[in-house]
Design an enzyme around this catalytic site. Structure first.
Site, PDB file in Angstrom:
ATOM      1  N   CYS A  38       0.683  -1.421  -0.211  1.00 22.97           N
ATOM      2  CA  CYS A  38      -0.065  -0.198  -0.246  1.00 22.97           C
ATOM      3  C   CYS A  38       0.789   0.989   0.157  1.00 22.97           C
ATOM      4  O   CYS A  38       1.693   1.659   0.110  1.00 22.97           O
ATOM      5  CB  CYS A  38      -0.802   0.394   1.232  1.00 22.97           C
ATOM      6  SG  CYS A  38      -2.163   1.350   1.063  1.00 22.97           S
TER       7      CYS A  38
ATOM      8  N   ASP B 272      -3.755   1.694  10.190  1.00 22.14           N
ATOM      9  CA  ASP B 272      -5.081   2.653  10.310  1.00 22.14           C
ATOM     10  C   ASP B 272      -5.287   2.538  11.564  1.00 22.14           C
ATOM     11  O   ASP B 272      -5.716   3.678  12.140  1.00 22.14           O
ATOM     12  CB  ASP B 272      -5.568   2.247   9.264  1.00 22.14           C
ATOM     13  CG  ASP B 272      -5.365   2.451   7.902  1.00 22.14           C
ATOM     14  OD1 ASP B 272      -4.954   1.930   6.953  1.00 22.14           O
ATOM     15  OD2 ASP B 272      -5.891   3.876   6.949  1.00 22.14           O
TER      16      ASP B 272
HETATM   17  C1  RUB Z   1      -3.891   3.542   3.437  1.00 22.83           C
HETATM   18  C2  RUB Z   1      -3.149   2.530   4.240  1.00 22.83           C
HETATM   19  C3  RUB Z   1      -1.707   2.394   4.582  1.00 22.83           C
HETATM   20  C4  RUB Z   1      -2.470   3.216   5.867  1.00 22.83           C
HETATM   21  C5  RUB Z   1      -0.785   3.675   6.369  1.00 22.83           C
HETATM   22  O1  RUB Z   1      -5.823   3.016   2.860  1.00 22.83           O
HETATM   23  O2  RUB Z   1      -3.633   0.930   4.817  1.00 22.83           O
HETATM   24  O3  RUB Z   1      -0.885   1.645   4.561  1.00 22.83           O
HETATM   25  O4  RUB Z   1      -3.225   4.873   5.892  1.00 22.83           O
HETATM   26  O5  RUB Z   1      -0.871   5.690   6.304  1.00 22.83           O
HETATM   27  P1  RUB Z   1      -6.244   4.125   2.024  1.00 22.83           P
HETATM   28  P2  RUB Z   1      -0.251   6.409   6.943  1.00 22.83           P
HETATM   29  O6  RUB Z   1      -5.971   4.519   1.154  1.00 22.83           O
HETATM   30  O7  RUB Z   1      -6.839   3.478   1.850  1.00 22.83           O
HETATM   31  O8  RUB Z   1      -6.598   4.795   2.904  1.00 22.83           O
HETATM   32  O9  RUB Z   1       1.055   6.025   7.391  1.00 22.83           O
HETATM   33  O10 RUB Z   1       0.372   7.288   6.356  1.00 22.83           O
HETATM   34  O11 RUB Z   1      -0.967   7.381   7.968  1.00 22.83           O
END
Ligand code: RUB
Length: 310
Positions: A128, A197
């Protein structure tokens, strides 16, 4: 509620993605909204904040970082002694700046600690797009460490491409694979790092769908699996027995012109059990998922005190 509604819409449509960006966008929208508030007294200003909170919380389901940040600001507004809307505006600006300052410090610490885990020649796999993961990888590269990254494309909407672009821009050798190729490549990597998340009271983490399969493959291949995350993503409601809600997104993301009658499911996140997690790299250092509650209590006691309210 124009500013808050616009922000909520951008979050809902994934124009803003990733838990951190979602939280920062929501905080800024709330502050901007209150700057143009026409509320005349304390009660109506607090009612406005509560309404803004409800709209922002509606935008995406699995976002405890955003919820914690908004609840914190609301709590401080309720507790503080202010009379006029002007006083409220100054206060909300100050409280949000304080929150963002703490967040930037947390990030600096995560970059420092996490980048030490990226040794020369390491092959890292990620999934991701996580701003925390990319921060750590860029920091390591900035210190002159040569390493490689394998990143998944991340179906259904390819957030892996954002990761790949950012890493290439930082001068990091990057290879993209389809999600289902993870197990084939696991034997070629030394380390898995993913974002999060949500963190539950048991030390499980919720991240982009597919993360738990990657954790399984990593365990089978004995490859260490680390989560890079701010503790602000801890969900206090999980202490009281609630399960983290897993957002289910539009089926059109999977197959826009699917044949009629076909059922499609599109959960955005999954749960990785703490048993698969070697460590959580956070503002408290590298910690065991078992000690998550202690770490949150030490760093952000307010999350536990009133975080599950409203
Ligand atoms: C994004 C996702 C990321 C986390 C962490 O999912 O799963 O790994 O949100 O991101 P989506 P961060 O694209 O559906 O929001 O480290 O930037 O908080």
């Amino acid at each position: 509620m124009k500013k808050v509604m616009e922000a909520a819409e951008r979050i809902r449509r994934l124009e803003v993605q990733g838990a951190t960006n979602v939280a920062l966008t929501a905080v800024r929208a709330l502050v901007e909204q209150m700057k143009v508030s026409r509320a005349r007294d304390r009660a109506s200003a607090l009612a406005e904040i509560a309404k803004a909170r409800a709209i922002l919380f509606e935008s995406r389901e699995t976002e405890p970082f955003m919820r914690n940040a908004i609840r914190y600001i609301e709590w401080r507004m309720r507790e503080a002694d202010w009379r006029t809307v002007e006083e409220l505006q100054d206060l909300i600006q100050g409280v949000s700046e304080e929150l963002l300052k703490g967040f930037r410090e947390a990030r600096r610490r995560i970059a420092e600690v996490g980048s030490r885990r990226i040794l020369p020649g390491t092959r890292v796999l990620t999934h991701c797009h996580s701003s925390a993961v990319n921060l750590v990888l860029r920091e390591a590269r900035g210190r002159g460490v040569e390493f490689e990254v394998v990143c998944t494309e991340t179906r259904p909407i390819y957030q892996g491409r954002i990761t790949a672009r950012e890493l290439l821009e930082a001068g990091i050798r990057t290879t993209m694979i389809v999600d289902s190729a993870v197990r084939s490549f696991m034997k070629e990597v030394d380390l898995v790092v993913v974002g999060s998340d949500a963190i539950t009271s048991e030390g499980n983490i919720i991240n982009k769908i597919g993360t738990s399969l990657i954790a399984l493959a990593a365990q089978e291949a004995r490859v260490p699996f680390y989560v890079i995350t701010e503790l602000l993503k801890f969900d206090p409601q999980t202490i009281h027995g609630d399960f983290e809600a897993i957002e289910e997104r539009s089926t059109a993301e999977v197959w826009p012109d699917a044949p009629e009658g076909l059922a499609i499911r599109n959960p955005a996140f999954d749960v990785t059990r703490r048993d698969y997690i070697h460590g959580i790299i956070c503002e408290e250092g590298v910690i065991s998922p078992h000690s998550i509650l202690e770490a949150v209590r030490r760093r952000y006691p307010w999350i536990l005190e009133y975080g599950a309210s409203a």
